[in-house]
Design an enzyme around this catalytic site. Sequence first.
Site, PDB file in Angstrom:
ATOM      1  N   HIS A  45       1.803   4.426  -2.845  1.00 54.26           N
ATOM      2  CA  HIS A  45       1.906   5.883  -2.653  1.00 54.26           C
ATOM      3  C   HIS A  45       3.308   6.349  -3.065  1.00 54.26           C
ATOM      4  O   HIS A  45       3.470   7.376  -3.727  1.00 54.26           O
ATOM      5  CB  HIS A  45       1.694   6.244  -1.179  1.00 54.26           C
ATOM      6  CG  HIS A  45       0.262   6.193  -0.715  1.00 54.26           C
ATOM      7  ND1 HIS A  45      -0.737   6.913  -1.319  1.00 54.26           N
ATOM      8  CD2 HIS A  45      -0.331   5.530   0.309  1.00 54.26           C
ATOM      9  CE1 HIS A  45      -1.900   6.696  -0.673  1.00 54.26           C
ATOM     10  NE2 HIS A  45      -1.670   5.849   0.311  1.00 54.26           N
ATOM     11  N   HIS A  77       0.839  -1.203   0.000  1.00 50.92           N
ATOM     12  CA  HIS A  77       0.000   0.000   0.000  1.00 50.92           C
ATOM     13  C   HIS A  77       0.879   1.260   0.000  1.00 50.92           C
ATOM     14  O   HIS A  77       0.737   2.132  -0.868  1.00 50.92           O
ATOM     15  CB  HIS A  77      -0.931  -0.015   1.219  1.00 50.92           C
ATOM     16  CG  HIS A  77      -1.848   1.162   1.294  1.00 50.92           C
ATOM     17  ND1 HIS A  77      -3.148   1.125   0.833  1.00 50.92           N
ATOM     18  CD2 HIS A  77      -1.660   2.426   1.752  1.00 50.92           C
ATOM     19  CE1 HIS A  77      -3.709   2.319   1.007  1.00 50.92           C
ATOM     20  NE2 HIS A  77      -2.825   3.130   1.565  1.00 50.92           N
ATOM     21  N   GLU A  78       1.784   1.330   0.960  1.00 53.52           N
ATOM     22  CA  GLU A  78       2.621   2.534   1.064  1.00 53.52           C
ATOM     23  C   GLU A  78       3.576   2.649  -0.121  1.00 53.52           C
ATOM     24  O   GLU A  78       3.877   3.756  -0.576  1.00 53.52           O
ATOM     25  CB  GLU A  78       3.384   2.556   2.392  1.00 53.52           C
ATOM     26  CG  GLU A  78       2.504   2.517   3.651  1.00 53.52           C
ATOM     27  CD  GLU A  78       1.401   3.571   3.685  1.00 53.52           C
ATOM     28  OE1 GLU A  78       1.562   4.630   3.051  1.00 53.52           O
ATOM     29  OE2 GLU A  78       0.370   3.326   4.346  1.00 53.52           O
TER      30      GLU A  78
HETATM   31 ZN    ZN Z   1      -3.175   5.215   1.666  1.00 50.32          ZN
END
Ligand code: ZN
Length: 504
Positions: free
Chosen positions: A272, A268-269
């Site tokens: 980003h 997830h990170e």
């Molecule tokens: Zn997020």
Amino acid sequence: MPDYQATYDKLCAHAQQTAQLSTTGDILGWDENTKMPPAAGPYRAEQLALLAGLVHERATAPQVGDWLAELADSPLAANQQSDAGTVIRELQRSYDRKTKLPGRLVEELTLASSLGQQIWGKAREENDYARFSPALERMLKLKREEADAVGYAECRYDALLDEYEPHETSANVGRVLQSLGEALVPIVEKIQGSSRKAPSQILEREYPTAAQEIFGTATAKAIGFDFDAGRIDVTTHPFCTTLGPRDVRLTTRYNERFFNSGLFSILHEAGHGLYEQGVPSEHFGLPTGETVSLGIHESQSRMWENLVGRSEAFWEHFYGPAQKAFPQALAGVPLEDFHFAINESKPSLIRVEADEATYNLHILIRFELELLLINDDLSVDDLPAEWNARYEKYLGITPPNDADGVMQDVHWSCGLIGYFPTYALGNLYASQFFEQAQADLGDWKAQFRQGDFAPLLGWLRKNIHSHGQRYRAAELVERVTGAPLASKALLRHLSGKFGSLYGF
Ligand code: ZN
């Protein structure tokens, strides 16, 4: 004729220096959440407050307003999607927003946010909503004032939403989320009614932290995260922060008894982080070098976490290495069982633990409630009952107490109202982008199976990352996918995936 180019250069240099100052604060923030000893807290808070004040002062300096006014009708601003047009348009937007708020209100909001968070923490611990409600009431009053000061076309909520998802409206978000919710409820019911159960206990075996770290880092590297321009550290609540044009910090947490915590936080990170590494670094500190919105940002993290990281093709590549990394847990476990386990779906009370299918219903509930609260159509006293009624309606469960119900999230206590929808927007954008990427990439499954994620990352770089803020979120989606934001792509993904897992 005024020397527009000279004024524009001054505006850009000023904005880029402001970014140098604000990223200095971000370094302190990153340190606070990863390395800082606890006793350093009070002084760190003072450092951060001073820097935030200096950044605000620079960003709202009258000379910035003068430069922007001079440039507004200049040839440089004529094409809204040129580099200069984008910079002028978006700096004007953020200047307007910041200067419209009276200093007194900014101070009151800062104070209410920090106090609200403290009160919320205690109230949640003691399951005492009555203790929290006056702080929430006060925060709502201040947020209404903020919305009125910023201004809006249709409703107050739009002014708040606009901070996180610029140019988006509650009417549009409401339409898309309602249609998503209506179609999701029967999908969630079918999952619940299925006789198939995910073998989730596989994920609760022994996963040593050291092995998770090596495996997680290798996975982030394999999907394209550049460790020459970033790193991963451990924290309590994972986040990604950008400290400079070539410095993106990911964080995660490891749970030796639950595989998903570490790896899916990293994916997830890293999603980003890949976005942050993909915006043009030479434009750092300018809108042309910044990401579009929280929703578009979340689309990148959700794509890598869920659409890629929970797909069969991804694990056809990574499952062998995972079995080698975690032999006690995964030896002899078939890939199908592991894949089903990481995709388990069941209605749950807590948003941050929710799976892909039920997650958006948690968001729909919060969106409906905060809209009512801001419009004064729901009182703070009636909020817990309304919260519980909606959990029953959408997820078929009733929270046993307010701590795990209406008080589970920190957001409202610190004034993040209008923020929740960006999580669901992220899932919606992600699916719509991913369908288009699949159509453009050819045999993407074969690419994933071979551990080749460069074609997908290249597609994201070209279509999304490289543009900075050139296009607004709605324009970007239409440009990339040929259609406005809708719930269809996400619903196709969810019913396809969970239909085959749960047999409907
Ligand atoms: Zn997020």
